[in-house]
Design an enzyme around this catalytic site. Structure first.
Site, PDB file in Angstrom:
ATOM      1  N   GLU A   5      42.183  37.530  40.021  1.00 50.71           N
ATOM      2  CA  GLU A   5      43.663  37.012  39.596  1.00 50.71           C
ATOM      3  C   GLU A   5      44.290  38.420  39.088  1.00 50.71           C
ATOM      4  O   GLU A   5      44.646  38.694  37.916  1.00 50.71           O
ATOM      5  CB  GLU A   5      43.296  36.611  38.161  1.00 50.71           C
ATOM      6  CG  GLU A   5      42.718  35.003  38.695  1.00 50.71           C
ATOM      7  CD  GLU A   5      42.744  33.814  37.557  1.00 50.71           C
ATOM      8  OE1 GLU A   5      43.178  34.160  36.340  1.00 50.71           O
ATOM      9  OE2 GLU A   5      42.581  32.627  37.773  1.00 50.71           O
TER      10      GLU A   5
ATOM     11  N   GLU B 274      38.294  29.450  42.577  1.00 42.15           N
ATOM     12  CA  GLU B 274      38.222  28.773  41.079  1.00 42.15           C
ATOM     13  C   GLU B 274      38.805  27.600  41.467  1.00 42.15           C
ATOM     14  O   GLU B 274      40.187  27.536  41.642  1.00 42.15           O
ATOM     15  CB  GLU B 274      38.611  29.769  40.363  1.00 42.15           C
ATOM     16  CG  GLU B 274      37.917  30.829  39.764  1.00 42.15           C
ATOM     17  CD  GLU B 274      38.361  31.625  38.552  1.00 42.15           C
ATOM     18  OE1 GLU B 274      39.037  31.217  37.851  1.00 42.15           O
ATOM     19  OE2 GLU B 274      38.099  32.967  38.558  1.00 42.15           O
TER      20      GLU B 274
HETATM   21  O1  AHR Z   1      37.339  30.210  34.550  1.00 40.40           O
HETATM   22  C1  AHR Z   1      38.010  30.477  33.496  1.00 40.40           C
HETATM   23  C2  AHR Z   1      39.161  31.609  33.899  1.00 40.40           C
HETATM   24  O2  AHR Z   1      40.073  31.128  34.668  1.00 40.40           O
HETATM   25  C3  AHR Z   1      38.550  32.882  34.893  1.00 40.40           C
HETATM   26  O3  AHR Z   1      38.160  33.958  34.013  1.00 40.40           O
HETATM   27  C4  AHR Z   1      40.057  33.188  35.386  1.00 40.40           C
HETATM   28  O4  AHR Z   1      39.599  33.764  36.621  1.00 40.40           O
HETATM   29  C5  AHR Z   1      40.875  32.106  35.620  1.00 40.40           C
HETATM   30  O5  AHR Z   1      42.172  32.265  34.668  1.00 40.40           O
END
Ligand code: AHR
Length: 492
Positions: free
Chosen positions: A173, A298
Site C-alpha cells: 500500500e 488483500e
Molecule cells: O489487513 C489490515 C490492513 O489493511 C493491512 O495492514 C493493510 O495493508 C490494509 O490497509
C-alpha cells in the site's frame, strides 16, 4: 428452476493454487497467540507453532502465506527478528494498537511455519521506511546458497540451506500506510528495488510483486505498469468488503446485522469482478510481450471490532455472510484465472475475515474456513466456463443475483461450487454439462445457516458442512440449494 451450463470445451486455463493464499500480519492476535505461542507454551506446539492451527490449515489446503504485513511490513526491519531471541530488539507496533513487538517471530520462525504447513512463503519487503540495501540483503539472507556475508550470517543463526523464497512484495500500500506516495514516485522506487533483488540460483527465480492499487484507483495501476511493469512479475490489488462503504468509522457489526447489511455486503463483494476485469485490462495494455499477473493480495470483510476488543486488533466474528463473501470472491478469482495469479484473504487467524479463531488453548474453524476446505479441489484444476440464469435476491440498490458459480476439472473429477445468496429462498438448480465425458457419480456438500449464524467457543460446530442430495440427469445434475448456502458438487 435456475438453469446452469458448464462447458467443458471452453476454459480460461489453470486455476493457480495461490488464488487460495492467506495473509498473516503482526497485527492483534494473528501471529502471537493465533499461530505462534513459543516453545515453552503449554499449548501443544512444534517449534513454537500451535499444532491445532497448523493441522487445521493443512487440512483446509493452504498453498501460500503472505507475511509480515500489511502496513507492518513498511515499518519492519528484518534484522530485528533474527538471532538469539533474548537479544532481539523490542519495538512498538505503531500501526496496530501501539503494543510491544518483541520480534520473537521473525524470518526463521515464518519460514519454519511455512515448512510445517507445506506452503509457499510470500514476503513483503519494507520500501516505506527501509532501504534498498536492507531489502537486497534480506533476499540474499534467504536465498543465497553459496558463500556470502548474508549466507554466513544465516548459517550462524542455525539455517544452513537457503530457503529459496520465490514471492517478494515490493512494499505494501505505497499509496497509503506504505509511504503515501504518488504512483510516479513509487514506480521509480519499484524499479530501483527490483534491480537489487537478485536471483541467487537459476533454478529458483524470484517473483516480484509491485504494490498495487487501492480498489478502483486505475491510475495507480496504469502509471505503475507503464513505468515499472517491465521490472515486475505481478501487480497487486487490495479490496475489502464492508456493508456501509461511506464511512470507515461505521462499518457495521460482524454479527447481529440487519438483512439490509447482509445484502449490501454481498452486493459490494460482487464489485470485485469489475475491479479484477478493469485492472487486468490495464495490465494487459502495458505488459508488452511478457505476462504480468494480478495478485489480489488483500481481500475479505472488514467490520467493526467485537465489543470490548482493542480497536487496533481488528478482531471480528465470522458468519454465514462471510462464507458467502468468500465463495463469491473465490468463484470470481477462479473465473478470471487467466490474469489472477494469486489472492490472499485477510487474515489467517483472529484478524478480519479469519479462517480460524483462538481463545487461549481453544480453537474454532469459522464458516469461511469451511468454504476454503470445500473449494480446495479447484487448486491447480482447469477452470471451465459456466453460465447461470440467476434470479434476483435482496431489495432496492442491494439486489444481487441469487446464484453464483464456478467450475473446474481435474484428475479427481469435476468440481462445481455454487453459492445461494438469497437469505430466504432455496433454489432449484438444473445444471447441464457439455463437452465433458460421461458422469456416473455425484456427491454434494453444503454449508448453510441463517445469515448471522457463526461458530463460537462452546458451540464450535454450529456451522459446518453436511451432505447435500443431488441427482444425475440426462445431461448433468439437479439439486436444491438451501437459502444462504454454499454448495460443492464433485462429479466423476
Ligand atoms: O489487513 C489490515 C490492513 O489493511 C493491512 O495492514 C493493510 O495493508 C490494509 O490497509
Amino acid at each position: 428452476m435456475a438453469k446452469a451450463i458448464i462447458n467443458g470445451s471452453r476454459s480460461k486455463g489453470v486455476i493457480h493454487p495461490n488464488i487460495y493464499g492467506h495473509f498473516s500480519e503482526h497485527l492483534g492476535r494473528c501471529i502471537y497467540n493465533g499461530i505462534y505461542v513459543g516453545e515453552g507454551s503449554d499449548i501443544p506446539n512444534v517449534n513454537g507453532m500451535r499444532t491445532d492451527v497448523v493441522e487445521a490449515l493443512k487440512k483446509m489446503g493452504i498453498p501460500l502465506l503472505r507475511w509480515p504485513g500489511g502496513c507492518f511490513a513498511d515499518t519492519y526491519h528484518w534484522r530485528d527478528g533474527i538471532g538469539p531471541k533474548e537479544s532481539r530488539k523490542k519495538i512498538v507496533n505503531t500501526n496496530w494498537g501501539g503494543v510491544t513487538e518483541d520480534n520473537s517471530f521473525g524470518t526463521h520462525e515464518f519460514l519454519e511455519l511455512c515448512r510445517q504447513l507445506g506452503c509457499e512463503p510470500y514476503i513483503s519487503g519494507n520500501v516505506g521506511s527501509g532501504t534498498v540495501q536492507e531489502f537486497s540483503d534480506w533476499v540474499e539472507y534467504c536465498n543465497m546458497g553459496g558463500q556470502s556475508p548474508m549466507a554466513e550470517e544465516r548459517r550462524r543463526n542455525g539455517q544452513d540451506a537457503p530457503w529459496n523464497v520465490k514471492y517478494w512484495g515490493i512494499g505494501n500500500e505505497a499509496w497509503g500506510c506504505g509511504g503515501n506516495m504518488r504512483p510516479e514516485f513509487y514506480a521509480d522506487l519499484c524499479r530501483q528495488y527490483a534491480t537489487y533483488m537478485r536471483n541467487y540460483d537459476s533454478q529458483h527465480q524470484i517473483y516480484k510483486i509491485a504494490s498495487g492499487a487501492n480498489v478502483e484507483d486505475y491510475r495507480w495501476t496504469k502509471v505503475v505498469m507503464e513505468q515499472a511493469g517491465h521490472c515486475v512479475d505481478a501487480v497487486s490489488l487490495h479490496y475489502y468488503t464492508r456493508p456501509r462503504t461511506a464511512d470507515w468509522n461505521d462499518k457495521g457489526p460482524a454479527t447481529g446485522f440487519p438483512l439490509s447489511e447482509y445484502y449490501s455486503t454481498l452486493a459490494n463483494t460482487l464489485y470485485m469482478e469489475e475491479l479484477v476485469e478493469n485492472h487486468s485490462r490495464i495490465i494487459r495494455q502495458y505488459q508488452g510481450d511478457r505476462q504480468v499477473g494480478l495478485c489480489v493480495d488483500e481481500w475479505g470483510t472488514w467490520f467493526d471490532v467485537e465489543p470490548g476488543a482493542n480497536p487496533g486488533f481488528l478482531y471480528q466474528q465470522n458468519t454465514m455472510r462471510d462464507a458467502l463473501v468468500a465463495a463469491i470472491n473465490l468463484n470470481i478469482f477462479n473465473n478470471h484465472c487467466d490474469t489472477v495469479v494469486m489472492a490472499n484473504i485477510a487474515q489467517l487467524v483472529n484478524v478480519l475475515q479469519a479462517v480460524i479463531l483462538t481463545e487461549g488453548k481453544s480453537m474454532l474453524l469459522t464458516p469461511t474456513y469451511h468454504v476454503f476446505e470445500m473449494y480446495q479441489g479447484h487448486q491447480g484444476a482447469k477452470q471451465l466456463e459456466s453460465y447461470i440464469g440467476a434470479a434476483l435476491a435482496g431489495e432496492g440498490e442491494n439486489q444481487v443475483p441469487n446464484l453464483h458459480l464456478s467450475a473446474s476439472e481435474s484428475q479427481s473429477g469435476l468440481l462445481v461450487t455454487v453459492a445461494n445468496l438469497s437469505a430466504q429462498d432455496s433454489a432449484e438448480l438444473d445444471c447441464a454439462l457439455t463437452g465433458l465425458g460421461k458422469v456416473s457419480q455425484i456427491q454434494g456438500r453444503v454449508l448453510t445457516g441463517e445469515p448471522g449464524a457463526f461458530n463460537d467457543f462452546g458451540s464450535e460446530e454450529a456451522v459446518k458442512p453436511s451432505p447435500l442430495a443431488a441427482e444425475l440427469t440426462e445431461d448433468g445434475f439437479k439439486a436444491t440449494l438451501p437459502a444462504c448456502s454454499v454448495a460443492a458438487f464433485t462429479l466423476r
